[in-house]
Structure formats: C-alpha cells, structure tokens
Design an enzyme around this catalytic site. Structure first.
Site, PDB file in Angstrom:
ATOM      1  N   ASP A 104     -19.503 -44.884  15.926  1.00 48.14           N
ATOM      2  CA  ASP A 104     -19.777 -46.314  15.947  1.00 48.14           C
ATOM      3  C   ASP A 104     -19.164 -46.925  14.681  1.00 48.14           C
ATOM      4  OD1 ASP A 104     -21.001 -48.780  16.656  1.00 48.14           O
ATOM      5  OD2 ASP A 104     -22.648 -48.340  15.294  1.00 48.14           O
ATOM      6  N   THR A 127     -16.919 -49.447  19.458  1.00 46.12           N
ATOM      7  CA  THR A 127     -17.684 -50.543  18.882  1.00 46.12           C
ATOM      8  C   THR A 127     -17.755 -51.714  19.849  1.00 46.12           C
ATOM      9  OG1 THR A 127     -17.784 -52.099  17.015  1.00 46.12           O
ATOM     10  CG2 THR A 127     -15.595 -51.431  17.763  1.00 46.12           C
ATOM     11  N   ARG A 137     -16.786 -60.134  10.218  1.00 53.15           N
ATOM     12  CA  ARG A 137     -17.568 -60.271  11.453  1.00 53.15           C
ATOM     13  C   ARG A 137     -17.784 -61.755  11.728  1.00 53.15           C
ATOM     14  NH1 ARG A 137     -20.749 -55.887  13.074  1.00 53.15           N
ATOM     15  NH2 ARG A 137     -22.483 -57.242  13.577  1.00 53.15           N
ATOM     16  N   LYS A 152     -19.673 -46.436  26.112  1.00 51.63           N
ATOM     17  CA  LYS A 152     -19.498 -45.425  25.063  1.00 51.63           C
ATOM     18  C   LYS A 152     -19.759 -44.032  25.626  1.00 51.63           C
ATOM     19  CE  LYS A 152     -20.741 -48.351  21.105  1.00 51.63           C
ATOM     20  NZ  LYS A 152     -21.589 -48.490  19.906  1.00 51.63           N
TER      21      LYS A 152
END
Length: 1100
Positions: free
Chosen positions: A410, A668, A588, A784
């Site tokens: 991650d 991610t 971010r 994932k």
C-alpha cells in the site's frame, strides 16, 4: 519505556427522536428487551429468546476431549498415520522387529506435540478464566449488583467505570460526562479510538432494541431502538456503529457510563467472531517435504516388493525352503502362498519403515515455534515511538520470508508516514498559501469533516493540550487528512472552535492572526444536521448544515474523480489543472464543492436519510442510494493539497528489495500523478525507467486490445535488445507499468471482444513480467486482492507478500502467501489479520533479507539432512538382507532402532536449524543480492534432493561393505573369536552415528559453545549409552543379545582403525564436492562465507 498514547477520535451526533417510518419483515434480526422489561400490553408480542451467556472460550480442548480430539488431529497427518499402521502391523503379525521400535518414536512424537498443544491450550484456558470471572456491575431492580462477567445476559444493563474494559458488546444509554457521551479506545481490537454517543436515560426507559444478528465486521452495526411512552406509538431512532461499545475496548476519560445494554454476549461478540482462525497457509518448504515423503514411501514399497520377490526366488530351491534352524510350523505349511507373500511384504515394510523420518515433523514444528522468537526479540525492529516491536501471528511461514518474489505494498501509511501537512488550496482557480480567504470555501473546509476539538487532558498518563505551560486545544480525527486541513485553516484563515450538543453546532471564528494571539474574533454558528460519512466506494463525504440565518447548505469534499462528475458549475478547468500539477508534485489532493438546499429539498433529503438509517436490512445499500440522490448538482469551490512524507528509509528498503531480485508493486487508491510522484521519491521508479501507461485515458484514445499488444511488443523488443546489451555489458533499459482500477477491471473481465477468454490476462501478465516495478492506482480493496491472486495463479507460481496498514489492505494481506501488517495510524485491523506485524516499512528489509534468509537456509538443511540420515540408517539394512537369505533379520539392535531419530541424531540438527548463520547479519543487510542465491526454493529442488539421497546411499554402501570386506574371514579379538552379527551391526551403526553427526559439523559455519556442547555431547551420549546398554544385565529384559558387544568391539584395534577409516571415506566425497563448487562455480554466499570457521568445508 515510553509508550505513545492512543489518539482519541471524538464524533458527537445529535440524536433526535423520530417517528418510526414503517416496520420491515427481516428474519435475520434479534430483539433485545432492555432490563428484561416486557413491552407494554398491545405494543407487540413478547417473545423470549435464548442467547448464549457471556462466557468466552478461546481454548480448543476440554479436560474430557483433549486426548481423543488431539489424537484425531495428529493422526490426520500422513506420517503419523503411517507409523500407526506400521505399529499395528507389528502387533498383529510376526515381524522381525519389536513393536517398541515403531511405537516408542511414534509415542515420543505424539507426546511432544500433545504437550506443546496442551500447554498452549492451558494458557488459553487461564486467559479465558481471568476474563470470564472478572467482576462486572449490573443494574437489577434499581440497584447496582456485582457479578461475574460470564453471568451476563443479553438485555442486562451494565455499569462501566473509567479504564475498565467492556465485558460484552453494549449499547450506550447514558454517561457521567456533561454531554452524555464517552471516549473509548479500541486499541486491543484495531488500534483506533472513538467517541460514542448516548441513547437514553435508564431509570424511566421502557424500550427494545432491534438489531442484526452477530457478524464480525467491527465497523458495521445496524439496529434501532424502539422507545415506549405510555400508550403512544413507539418512537424509533437508528443505531449504528457509533452507538456500539465493543467487547475488549476500554473506557477512557469518562468517570463512568451508566445504562449500557448488552446486545451480543460471549462467543457472539464481534471480538470473539474476529478471532476465529483464518484459512491455513502452507509454505513452499512444507509442500516440498510432502513431495519428498511420497518419493520415500515409493522407495520403501519398492524395497519391500524387491525383497519379497527375491526371498521366494531364493527359497525356490528345496534345500533353502526350510533350513534346519528355522522349520516351519504346520499352520505355515498350510497357509496359501499369496497370504504368506503378503505377510512377508508387510514384515519387510516394518523392517524398512525407518526410512520415513517421522520425527522430522515434530522437529520442524519446534524449529518454527522457537525460531519465531528471533523476530520478536530483534531490538532493531523495535519502534520507540510506538513502544512496540515486531509480532509473529503465525510461525508456519517463517521460511517463506526467504522466498518472496513479489511484494505488494500500500502507499499511504505504508510507504508514507500518513502524517499530513497542509500545503496550499486552490479557490476558483486561484492558489492560496493560507494568508487570504474566500469565505465559502474556507467555511466548507471548517465544516465538512469529523474532526473534534479536545481541551487539555491526561491520556494514559500523558498530558495533551499544553502549549508553553498554558492549556490550549488540539484536533483529533480518524483521518489525518482532515486534521491537516482544519489545522491549515487555523494557521491564518478560519478557526474551528468546537462542536456542541443540544443542538449540535460547529462554530467557526474568523481570525486576524498576530504573532502571539487572536483578536477581533467574529463567531459564526452552524447547526450540524446530517453527516454523510466517507466510504471507499464513494470516495467523498458531505455534511448538511443550517446557518444562523436559516439557510441550508450541503458541503462535500472528496477525490477529484468523485467530485468533478457531479459538478454543474464553477471553474472546473482551472481547478483540475491545479489538481493535476499538485499530484505530479506528490501532494494528496481533495476537491471541495457545495450546493444550497431549499426547505423542500432539505425535507426530501431528510426523508431519504431517515428511511435508510432506520432500515435493518440492506442499510448500507439504501444509504448509498440516498447519498447518490442527495450529492448531485454541485458548485465547485476549489481544491486542497496536503503533503504525506515518505517514511524513514522507505526508499532504501525498496532499493534493497529490488537488488534482492524482488518485484515491488504499489497498490493504492490515490490518483495516478500523486502515486507516481511517490514512486519516484521512494526509488520504485528511477529517472531512467521507461513508464508504460495502461490507463482509462489511454484506452479511451485506443482500444484496450491495441494498447495491450503495443505495450507487449515494446517490452519484448526491448528484452531482445537487452540480451545483446548484457553480452556487451551495456546498461539496459527497465520498464515501469502504471495501471488504474478501471482498466484493470477491463483486463480481468472474461470473454472480451476479439479475444478468447483470458487472452488479455495473459498479455497483461507478460507485460508485468518484463517490468521492474508496477504501480496500480485508483484501486478498490477487492481489486488489490484480485491483483495478488492473479500473480499467484500465473504459470511461475511465485511467492507473494502483501504489506499494508489499513482495513482496506486486509483482503490482499489474506490473499498473499505472506501477509504483513503495519502498526500504523489507520488502525490495527491489518496487523491483526496478518501473519506478521511490524512497526514501520523499513523493518521489512531486515525481516526478509536477514530473518527470511536464515529461516530458509536452516529449515532447508534440516529437511534434506533428515532424509539423508535416514537413508544412511536403513539402506545397510536393505543390503544385509542379501546376506541373510531375506529372512528379515534386523541389522541393528532394538534400542538403536528406537533411539536413532529421537536421541542420537535429533538435537544437533534442531540446534543447527535455530542458530546457523552461513554469513553474518551485517553482510546480508549490506549485500541484498545474497537473497537471490536462495530464490525459487533453490535448496529444496529435485537435483539437490537427489544429491542428498545419493550421498546417503553412497555413505550407506561404504558403511556396510567397508565393514563387510574388512572383517571377512578375519579374527579380531585376542582369543581368536570372530565378530558376530550383532557386533557387525553395532560397528555399522557406530560409523553411521559418527558420520552423520560429523557431516552436520562440517556444514556448520557459525560455531558457539552450545554447538560444541550439543554435537560432541550427542556423540558422547551414544558411547555412554552403548556402554551401559551392553555392560549391565538389565533385569527387565527377557534376553540381552547386546551384552558386552560394544565393549568387545572397542577392545579390538582393527575395529578402531575401521571406524576412523570408514568415517573418513564417507565424508571425503562431500568435502571434495564442496571444495570444487567453491573453486569452480562459487555462489555469492559462499564467497562471503570464506572467512567463516570451517568455510572450506561448509555447504555453499
């Protein structure tokens, strides 16, 4: 030792009583009568329900079922069951060896395993008793009564005081705090903390709770409370996870809570349901062991068949059929030849059964169990900030740490610190680095969150909220992003002051900031009406507030992919350009939007939300539908950018993993540009890496089919060029692949147009095989796991490792061969569901390159050595049958048959498998390429297995024929007496024990005093035992065929010479092979080990 305090999340929600909007038929629910009070007459039928008591049972066995249940589980193992069958055969028919020779080793293995499992279960029983018998206060008939935890029943009203642990899953009714709420920390469950909201005062409460049946999700609870008042219709209010106090959580910073209702007790609590055993993972070493065992079973059966056939061929001659010293009985003469042949076959199976190393399994279990402590004891993997070190949740996969080929990680909280810092915001396309303001945008940031304000307090003995000796306030939230945004506003724009109840209001104060304090504050009050919580599917959250002027506003913030499609106005292009630029810089980003609601629109939104929240069935789906209806037609306000710094040594760790030959994939949910910038910073991508994009944007320009085949041609062309460049020692180009979640779904979708099922999948895998690193962005948690499963199922069947810190990483952690959880800020759910847990990503380097390397080297040697020494042990017995007329005569004494594997040769290999270091720890850390030497199960491949087996056969031939030819027609004692068959067998056995023990000594690199003590002590023990066994007349033996045999052998000079000569000849080929391998084709590990003791003789 310093332990950092847990962070407390404060979420307060005003609960107003609302009329029940309708009943639903839902059979999968339960009704809890608070205080065991029946509902008023005519309200509803009173149906008493039976629920389990509050007894927790984590133990596997009881006093009565331990023996049968444990035996059943142990005999499910093939080797144990096989030896049980052999033991029963020895009891039923006349066999050449005593049943003790099979029964005693089997009994030893079963007993040791049972003691280990019994002790572990006894510890669980003690823990259960301490929990079940702890005192609990319960309200009965208006009085507080002290009782024991296991006596609690569903519906009991419980009183819990500060720092006490909740005895079961409870619904909070009232609290000693002025606002009626309480703080809890769920560190023992998921490492997080939360703030729970009140239900109702208890004294006059007459109510029932309807809720779902127990299920293990810690973050989900669906229910409602029906409150009865006189003869009025019952009033219903929704209950969710924010109202539930979980067993195992602890009450903090609240003097007491009064009136908590037990809804789930005992083994139905969420804690108990979460601690059920996970699916069993099997390591590659265990699979190799089972394959080798099958080969040896085939060898055993072949030996028995060959000897049975040769026996009857030898006895075909009448003069050999019944020798004078072994006449048959009348029953034997009348028995059919097929029955006699089958009986002889079983007898030979018994005689040769010791080739199967039954004690290997218990030795492997002990090695894994004891070896796992080296990880927990490693001081370099202890984190001072957390006050915790690495944890081992399962020891069955220790050696798998040395075989990892793919690492799936991650990003946020794993590669990065998950510690956000507000950098800038973009309002209507204009960038602000907090000094100026746009009121509506900044109010949105101060209102659209779940952050709480905490004043000065003591948390776990540590004071928080003290600044320069004066009390102040600080922000707390489960999301570091939200805290960063609110603190960013505080630096120069808007101050989020506090959150109040009755009615709930968020207060924003516009500040003019001076160097020391705030002046001329202008307060703004907003009533918080609804919170539309964030989830990983929507990727956004919203709040509905009412201003002091009566205006209804809906503020929303979330990922750009979830906000832009719902925007109808605003400077979209300017904001989008800034978002993309921030993402490239590794920041971010979040987008912020709003819309004004009319009173009718607000009432409609309330109706949708209330209906969904009161639903007991499919509440999450109904809430999602309600959110989708409400969160539309936004006006875009702007975007924010926060920085999440890389963890310490994260880049060094990834670089080391690459050098070790592992491929690292980052999975991610972040946008591509942000994740790509992090990948460059962490050295996952180098500046020379050619990036291949397989994204939705590209597949919109070209078909998926064309993009895949174009990328495949690119990597294949470069691979052919690289082969030529490698020959010329030229640096070759490496590739990095970026794929997003939407494209991955298309790749994995079966039956694509223009391609057969699975064709795209194979092309995608071929591209990935030729990429040094892969970035998967915009991934959902399930995707994932799908990625990990896809790589696991590829034709190479590589060993995979998944590492993450949040609940969204659990699926891939469980899917991978090895799952590692980070003890991070997103809770402990990943750590709880993992095989191993570490404090920081940097600790992965030592766990794999050092501990994993050692674990694999040690257990590989253990497995091969066990098969080798058993071949050395039993093959002379096979050869001996050619010289005794296939009469099933044992070569060794019963005591030697019994103790060979459990006493004479077991302890040295166990110690070797715990402390051996073929190279030093510092060398392994400095040179990650050493990891490549053991990749792909290299030490347990078939050629290596065949070498060890052939070496065992060679040594066995030397033992037997060396002794045979040296002693043929020769007298050895002073009185001219020749050695008998027991002396001959003892000589062979003595050479055997010394040879296999010295072979292990030659393979040992890391010598300590305990190595010397165990290896030379084992040889000394064998000599002392043989002297005592043959030098004393034991009264419990009916006959003593070994009396004075060992001492007679040692009294002969030629016997001493023969022992030394045969040991030397047996060890010489292996020594020569090691020297030649070191000289002609050395591995990196063998070169590094040259300076170690015995380096020229130790295994490469």
């Amino acid at each position: 030792m310093f332990f950092s305090p847990p962070v407390f999340l404060f979420i307060s929600i005003h609960l107003s009583l609302r009329q029940c909007v309708g009943e639903e038929i839902w059979v999968d629910s339960r009704t809890v009568y608070i205080g065991h009070k029946e509902p008023p007459p005519g309200a509803e039928a009173y149906i008493p329900q039976r629920y389990p008591d509050n007894r927790i049972v984590s133990s596997k066995y009881t006093f009565w079922n331990f023996i049968p249940k444990n035996l059943f589980e142990q005999f499910r193992r093939i080797a144990n069951f096989y030896f049980l069958v052999i033991f029963l055969v020895q009891l039923i028919i006349d066999t050449p060896t005593s049943p003790v020779t099979s029964g005693l080793p089997l009994f030893f293995v079963i007993t040791v395993t049972a003691i280990k499992q019994g002790y572990e279960d006894w510890l669980r029983h003690k823990a259960d008793c301490s929990i079940n018998e702890c005192p609990v206060d319960v309200v009965q008939r208006g009085k507080v009564v002290r009782t024991q935890s296991h006596k609690l029943r569903v519906g009991d009203i419980v009183v819990v005081r500060e720092d006490e642990t909740f005895p079961c899953d409870l619904i909070l009714l009232s609290s000693s705090r002025h606002d009626g709420t309480c703080y809890v920390t769920t560190t023992s469950l998921d490492g997080e903390s939360s703030h729970k909201v009140p239900g109702q005062e208890v004294d006059s409460l007459h109510a029932t709770i309807e809720c779902e049946q127990p299920q293990p999700d810690l973050y989900k609870f669906v229910g409602r409370i029906n409150i009865y008042k006189d003869k009025e219709e019952p009033v219903a209010r929704p209950l969710g996870a924010e109202n539930l106090l979980l067993r195992g959580a602890t009450l903090k910073n609240t003097h007491h809570i009064y009136g908590t209702v037990a809804v789930y007790t005992g083994m139905e609590t969420k804690m108990a349901l979460n601690y059920q055993s996970k699916s069993q993972k099997r390591s590659a070493v265990e699979k190799s062991m089972n394959a080798f065992l099958i080969v040896y079973l085939c060898i055993l059966i072949s030996k028995a068949v060959i000897n049975t056939v040769l026996k009857y061929a030898w006895q075909w001659s009448p003069d050999r059929d019944e020798p004078w010293y072994n006449h048959r009985t009348e029953n034997e003469r009348q028995r059919h030849v097929v029955i006699r042949a089958f009986t002889d076959f079983l007898a030979f199976m018994v005689l040769f059964n010791y080739i199967i190393p039954v004690s290997m399994y218990v030795t492997v279990e002990m090695q894994k169990f004891l070896g796992s402590y080296f990880i927990t004891w490693d001081e370099e993997m202890f984190d001072e900030e957390l006050g915790e070190g690495a944890q081992v949740n399962t020891s069955d996969l220790n050696e798998e740490l040395g075989q990892v080929e793919y690492v799936f990680t991650d990003k946020t909280g794993t590669l990065t610190e998950n510690n956000m810092e507000f950098i800038e915001c973009c309002v209507d396309g204009n960038v602000y680095i907090p000094h100026e303001h746009e009121d509506l945008f900044f109010r949105a940031l101060c209102l659209c969150h779940t952050v709480q304000v905490k004043e000065e307090e003591t948390v776990d003995g540590i004071k928080r909220g003290i600044h320069q000796g004066r009390p102040t306030s600080f922000y707390i939230s489960s999301s570091p992003d939200e805290v960063a945004l609110v603190e960013g506003m505080k630096r120069g724009l808007f101050l989020f002051a506090r959150l109040e109840l009755k009615p709930l209001k968020k207060i924003n104060e516009h500040e003019k900031v001076s160097p020391s304090l705030c002046q001329d504050c202008l307060p703004f009050r907003f009533e918080l009406l609804h919170v539309l919580n964030f989830d990983s599917v929507r990727r956004r959250m919203s709040v509905i507030v009412k201003s002091s002027s009566g205006e209804y506003l809906l503020f929303c913030k979330g990922a750009d992919s979830s906000i832009f499609p719902r925007v109808v106005s605003g400077k979209v292009e300017q904001v989008k350009a800034r978002v993309e630029q921030n993402a490239v810089e590794g920041l971010r980003t979040l987008c912020v939007a709003y819309k004004r609601l009319s009173h009718s629109e607000y009432e409609e939104a309330c109706h949708h939300l209330t209906t969904a929240k009161l639903a007991l069935q499919d509440r999450e789906q109904r809430l999602a539908q309600a959110y989708d209806i409400i969160e539309r037609d936004f006006v875009l306000l702007g975007a924010t950018a926060v920085e999440d710094r890389l963890q310490e040594k994260a880049a060094d760790t990834i670089e080391s993993l690459h050098k070790a030959g592992m491929k690292v994939w980052v999975l991610t949910g972040d946008k591509m540009e942000t994740a790509a910038a992090t990948c460059y910073a962490s050295k996952l991508f180098r500046r020379s890496t050619q990036i291949l994009e397989l994204t939705k944007k590209r597949t919109e320009e070209q078909s998926l089919h064309d993009v895949l085949f174009e990328l495949n041609r690119t990597v294949l062309r470069q691979r052919s060029i690289s082969g030529y460049e490698i020959m010329l020692s030229v640096d070759c180009l490496d590739f990095g692949l970026i794929i997003d979640g939407a494209t991955l779904s298309a790749v994995l979708k079966p039956n694509q147009e223009g391609a057969g099922p699975g064709n795209y999948r194979e092309i995608f895998l071929e591209i990935c095989r030729n990429c040094s690193a892969v970035l998967c962005c915009r991934m959902a948690p399930l995707q994932k796991a799908q990625i990990v499963k896809l790589i696991k199922a590829s034709k190479e069947h590589p060993i995979t490792l998944a590492i993450g810190d949040g609940a969204n990483d659990v699926s891939m952690i469980l899917e991978a061969h090895v799952g590692i959880g980070i003890m991070g800020k997103e809770g402990r759910q990943a750590a709880r569901n993992s095989d191993y847990a570490i404090p920081k990503f940097k600790h992965l380097k030592k766990m794999l390159l050092v501990h994993g390397h050692y674990y694999y080297i040690r257990i590989a040697e253990l497995v091969q050595y066990f098969f080798y020494k058993n071949v050395c042990f039993i093959f002379p017995q096979f050869l001996y049958q050619f010289f005794c007329g296939f009469s099933q005569q044992p070569l060794y004494d019963t005591a030697y048959l019994t103790l060979y594997n459990i006493s004479f040769t077991s302890l040295p290999i166990l110690l070797y498998s715990l402390v051996e270091q073929h190279v030093t720890m510092e060398t392994l850390k400095k040179d990650p390429s050493l990891y490549r030497d053991i990749a792909k199960n290299s030490l347990l491949r078939w050629p290596v297995f065949l070498y060890w087996t052939c070496l065992g056969v060679f040594d066995a031939v030397i033992f037997f024929f060396g002794a045979y030819f040296l002693f043929d027609n020769t007298t050895f004692t002073s009185n001219g007496q020749m050695f008998g068959n027991w002396t001959f067998g003892t000589l062979v056995f003595t050479v055997l024990v010394f040879t296999v023990t010295l072979k292990l000594a030659l393979d040992t690199h890391h010598w300590t005093w305990i190595n010397h003590f165990v290896i030379w002590g084992s040889l000394l023990f064998y000599v002392i035992f043989s002297l005592l066994w043959g030098g004393i007349i034991w009264p419990f033996l009916n006959y003593q065929r070994m009396y004075y045999v060992f001492m007679q052998m040692l009294s002969s000079g030629p016997a001493w010479l023969s022992i030394i000569l045969l040991i030397t000849v047996s060890l010489l080929p292996d020594v020569i092979k090691k020297v030649l391998c070191r000289t002609m084709c050395p591995t990196i590990s063998s070169c590094c080990a040259l300076s170690s003791p015995f380096s020229l003789l130790a295994a490469p």
